[in-house]
Design an enzyme around this catalytic site. Sequence first.
Site, short mmCIF file in Angstrom:
data_model
loop_
_atom_site.label_atom_id
_atom_site.label_comp_id
_atom_site.label_asym_id
_atom_site.label_seq_id
_atom_site.Cartn_x
_atom_site.Cartn_y
_atom_site.Cartn_z
CG ASP A 235 -1.97 -0.86 1.33
OD1 ASP A 235 -2.26 -1.46 0.31
OD2 ASP A 235 -2.58 -0.97 2.41
CE LYS B 77 -7.79 -0.45 -0.60
NZ LYS B 77 -7.00 -1.38 0.17
CG MET C 153 -8.31 6.93 7.19
SD MET C 153 -9.27 5.53 6.62
CE MET C 153 -9.77 4.77 8.17
N1 SAH Z 1 -3.90 -0.36 9.22
C1 SAH Z 1 -3.41 0.95 9.56
C2 SAH Z 1 -4.44 2.03 9.33
C3 SAH Z 1 -4.89 2.17 7.90
S1 SAH Z 1 -6.02 3.50 7.68
C4 SAH Z 1 -2.92 0.96 11.01
O1 SAH Z 1 -3.17 0.00 11.76
O2 SAH Z 1 -2.27 1.92 11.41
C5 SAH Z 1 -4.94 4.80 7.25
C6 SAH Z 1 -4.87 5.83 8.37
O3 SAH Z 1 -3.97 5.41 9.37
C7 SAH Z 1 -4.36 7.16 7.93
O4 SAH Z 1 -5.34 7.94 7.32
C8 SAH Z 1 -3.93 7.74 9.26
O5 SAH Z 1 -5.03 8.21 9.99
C9 SAH Z 1 -3.39 6.54 9.98
N2 SAH Z 1 -1.92 6.42 9.86
C10 SAH Z 1 -1.24 5.36 9.41
N3 SAH Z 1 0.09 5.58 9.46
C11 SAH Z 1 0.25 6.83 9.97
C12 SAH Z 1 1.38 7.65 10.27
N4 SAH Z 1 2.64 7.23 10.07
N5 SAH Z 1 1.16 8.88 10.78
C13 SAH Z 1 -0.09 9.32 11.00
N6 SAH Z 1 -1.18 8.60 10.73
C14 SAH Z 1 -1.03 7.36 10.23
#
Ligand code: SAH
Length: 263
Positions: free
Chosen positions: A32, A54, A167
């Site tokens: 992704d 995505k 998000m």
């Molecule tokens: N599976 C992922 C989440 C996927 S949804 C998890 O467990 O973290 C994607 C969202 O995750 C983004 O829109 C943001 O809100 C958050 N996110 C993921 N990585 C991030 C990062 N390094 N910094 C800030 N937000 C992050």
Amino acid sequence: MVYLVGAGPGDPELLTLRAARLLAEAEVIVYDHLVSAPILDMGRGEAQRIYAGKERGNHTLHQNELNQLLVRLAHEGKRVVRLKGGDPFIFGRGGEEVEALAAAGVAFEVVPGITAASGIAAYAGIPLTHRDYANSGLFVAGHLKDGSVNLDWDSLVRPRRTLVVYMGLVGLPTLCRELAAHGMSDATPAAIVQHGTTQRHRTVVGTLATLPQLASAARLTPPTLIIIGDVVRLHAKLAWYEALAAEQAAAQPGSEAAPQAIP
Ligand code: SAH
């Protein structure tokens, strides 16, 4: 065989040992946009890398095309790592992907990862629970497919509860407005962290009343994570990662001062 693997929030050091080993053994890596380049580089040079996209509004592969791709690669006998940001079972649609694999009779394993909430809370110095401030926490998705924000507001505004919003950048003004309308104090501390745990890690701290304006002035870019609740007060004292980066930047004048905190 398909391994659905969590890549953690960004810092490659936050990968699990199992994720690192499976990556090094993979023949195909389907990843992704949230997976950082140094993590992809941990795969073998000759491994095939397929970008599944995505980004918001830019879905390179539709979910069912992606599901079919995983099934096809597995049927070809490939050793496939499906690499997702954070934890594959938290807002990652990992559930849908393994449902498709199960339906097609493809063997799979799921490797958990450090989800954005815990990785970013740790690096930002914001404990998600703390005996003085919060004894529960809630992870919510901040926007719907159509861009609206529609949450169970009453369950979000309970006392001593930390809210973590994934998000949430686009919906931030609506989120803060609705939380206030449902009884959360305007003065509740709130933070938004961009690119948490990476070189571009940056935190903006405010309150329910001020965060939307501060975030827009700071021109943050996704991915961003929002944390709301009294635990955010601790950031001022505990932001070790931002302090470390500031020290490094001071030691190397002329270099980009990142990560950084905006009080
Ligand atoms: N599976 C992922 C989440 C996927 S949804 C998890 O467990 O973290 C994607 C969202 O995750 C983004 O829109 C943001 O809100 C958050 N996110 C993921 N990585 C991030 C990062 N390094 N910094 C800030 N937000 C992050």
